[in-house]
Structures are given as structure tokens and as C-alpha cells.
Design a protein around this motif. Structure first.
Motif, PDB file in Angstrom:
ATOM      1  N   TRP A   1      -9.616  -2.207   0.260  1.00  0.00           N
ATOM      2  CA  TRP A   1      -9.135  -1.876  -1.651  1.00  0.00           C
ATOM      3  C   TRP A   1      -9.846  -2.431  -2.154  1.00  0.00           C
ATOM      4  O   TRP A   1      -9.969  -2.264  -3.409  1.00  0.00           O
TER       5      TRP A   1
ATOM      6  N   VAL B   1      -4.678   1.617  -5.111  1.00  0.00           N
ATOM      7  CA  VAL B   1      -4.486  -0.465  -4.745  1.00  0.00           C
ATOM      8  C   VAL B   1      -5.292  -0.628  -5.036  1.00  0.00           C
ATOM      9  O   VAL B   1      -6.800  -0.901  -4.491  1.00  0.00           O
TER      10      VAL B   1
ATOM     11  N   SER C   1      -8.248   2.469  -1.727  1.00  0.00           N
ATOM     12  CA  SER C   1      -8.762   1.857  -2.487  1.00  0.00           C
ATOM     13  C   SER C   1      -9.048   2.572  -3.640  1.00  0.00           C
ATOM     14  O   SER C   1      -8.525   2.247  -5.248  1.00  0.00           O
TER      15      SER C   1
ATOM     16  N   GLN D   1       0.658  -1.143   0.142  1.00  0.00           N
ATOM     17  CA  GLN D   1      -0.163  -0.283  -0.363  1.00  0.00           C
ATOM     18  C   GLN D   1       0.543   1.179   0.093  1.00  0.00           C
ATOM     19  O   GLN D   1       0.928   2.324  -0.434  1.00  0.00           O
TER      20      GLN D   1
END
Length: 269
Positions: free
Chosen positions: A156, A124, A121, A99
Motif C-alpha cells: 500500500w 488503497v 497501492s 482492500q
């Protein structure tokens, strides 16, 4: 005879390339199983730095746009990401490094890297409908590292498996039996895992954290069709014992779950 010997030798031809070239092939293949072709490739491509570079590319779609949900590209990426989630080296510690590396490469300021202040999110990127592996969901115990990892995967964009139904149900049961409030809260509020009557039975019989019991009661009372059986004798006996021991939760269970304002009807059954 020669063709047979050539075909048997061909799978090992990759070994003649330098590790640097093999790593580039591995990165662009977007195939986590590539490193498992043979022992030599595994040894050359199993360092954490190589795995991190592979995952950075895989979880940023190779720098390209997000694929449509059901096209071939999405299926390839979804399968690859699921396989990565299943690897024993894909721990919460590794996911945290992934991340941070993705955010660093995307030039996101360090001051907003904290996932509590920023929706990671967006960077990633997990393909929609990519499921968290069944093995991880059912793995015991529900320790802090597992809770953090599943929380991260949900943020994510990964989802908790809905088929077969027992996966989410049993994962919740394990968290309740272990009396893990954070895990129960994660599954119910973030993973949208529903409670069942057996979950409430387990929570009462193992004398769970009060917050878990209250969460199940609150969920039951908010449903148009409550899932708790208000005439469960085992829960009644346990609630009476709790009340006699001075535990206020016993009275709450009797009032909010069992009697429901109709104590006489309950006692007559």
C-alpha cells in the motif's frame, strides 16, 4: 457556577445526536481517536462496518487528490493512518476487507482484485513515509497473519521504521530466531532491511532454514564492504560441526564466508 456546570457537560453533548449523525461526523473527522471520546461514543462507533467505512474514506483521501508529502494535510492523514495501524482490530483479515471494499467502490473488476495481479497501492492509498508501527514490527511471533499484514501494508505504500535503528534490526533478528523464511524474505527484499553479522550468527546457531543462510551470504557477497566477519570462531566451530554431520551448508559457510580462498590464513589466526 452555571458556566462551570455547562462546561463540564459540554463534552457529552454529542451523545444527544443519533448514531447515524455521529457516524457521519466520525467519518468526516478523519480522526480515529474521535470514537474514544467517551464510552457511549465508543459503543456507538465500534462496529466493524463503521470502522470499515471510516477506513475506506481515510485510505482513499476522502475521494480527493493525494496530498503533498510535507504539507499539513499529509501530516494529518499520516498521523491518522498510523493510529489506525496501531489498533488491535486492524488485523490482516480487516485489511483484506478494506482492500476489497476500496477496489469495489473504485469499480475495479473482480478478476483483477487479486493483489498478485494488480497494484492495489493505486487505490488503497497510504501517505508517503507513513510508518508501520513499532509495536507491530516487534510483536511475536512472526506468524502467517503478521507476515501477510506487513506485506499488504508495504504494498500500500507504508514503510518500515528506520529510526530508531534497532526496530528493523530486532524485527529481523526475531524472524531469524523463529526460523521464519517468509518473514526474513519479506523484511529483506520488500522492506529493504539490511542484514548484520549478528543475524548470521543467530541463523547458524539456531540451525535456520538453508534459504535464510544463503540469503544472508548472498547479501554479504554482493556488498562492496562485506558485513560478515570471516574470522568468527563461533561460526567456524559451528560450520565444522555441520560439515562433520554431513550437512553441505557447513562446507558452503567455510568456503564462501570464512576461508574466502585463504584457508591457511584463517587457520593461523
Amino acid at each position: 457556577m452555571s458556566s462551570r456546570s455547562n462546561s463540564s457537560a459540554s463534552p457529552c453533548l454529542l451523545e444527544i445526536f443519533p448514531v447515524e449523525i455521529l457516524e457521519q461526523i466520525y467519518l468526516y473527522s478523519e480522526n480515529p481517536s474521535f470514537a474514544l471520546v467517551n464510552k457511549q461514543l465508543f459503543q456507538g462507533l465500534s462496529s466493524q462496518s463503521t470502522r470499515l467505512r471510516f477506513c475506506v474514506r481515510l485510505f482513499s483521501y476522502g475521494g480527493g487528490p493525494a496530498p503533498y508529502e510535507n504539507n499539513e494535510r499529509a501530516e494529518i492523514l499520516r498521523h491518522a493512518q498510523t493510529v489506525v495501524f496501531q489498533q488491535p482490530w486492524f488485523s490482516n483479515n480487516f485489511a483484506q476487507k478494506l482492500q476489497r471494499e476500496v477496489l469495489r467502490l473504485q469499480k475495479v473488476p473482480e478478476r483483477i482484485v487479486d493483489p498478485r495481479r494488480y497494484r492495489t497501492s493505486r487505490h488503497v492509498r497510504v501517505v508517503s513515509l507513513t510508518q508501520i508501527p513499532r509495536e507491530l514490527m516487534l510483536q511475536k511471533p512472526w506468524g502467517p497473519a503478521k507476515v501477510k499484514l506487513i506485506h499488504r501494508l508495504l504494498k500500500w505504500g507504508a514503510v518500515i521504521p528506520t529510526r530508531p535503528k534497532y526496530i528493523a534490526r530486532d524485527a529481523m533478528m526475531n524472524a531469524i530466531v523463529e526460523n521464519r523464511y517468509l518473514a526474513v524474505n519479506l523484511l529483506h527484499k520488500y522492506g529493504e532491511v539490511r542484514f548484520h553479522h549478528k543475524h548470521f550468527q543467530a541463523a547458524i546457531l539456531v540451525d535456520c532454514d538453508r534459504r535464510i543462510v544463503e540469503m544472508i551470504i548472498e547479501s554479504n557477497n554482493s556488498q562492496p564492504r562485506p558485513f560478515l566477519d570471516p574470522f568468527d570462531r563461533r561460526i567456524y566451530e559451528r560450520a565444522m560441526l555441520m560439515e562433520s554431520a554431513g550437512n553441505p551448508m557447513g562446507r558452503q559457510i567455510l568456503k564462501d564466508v570464512l576461508w574466502k580462498g585463504n584457508e591457511r590464513e584463517f587457520r593461523s589466526r
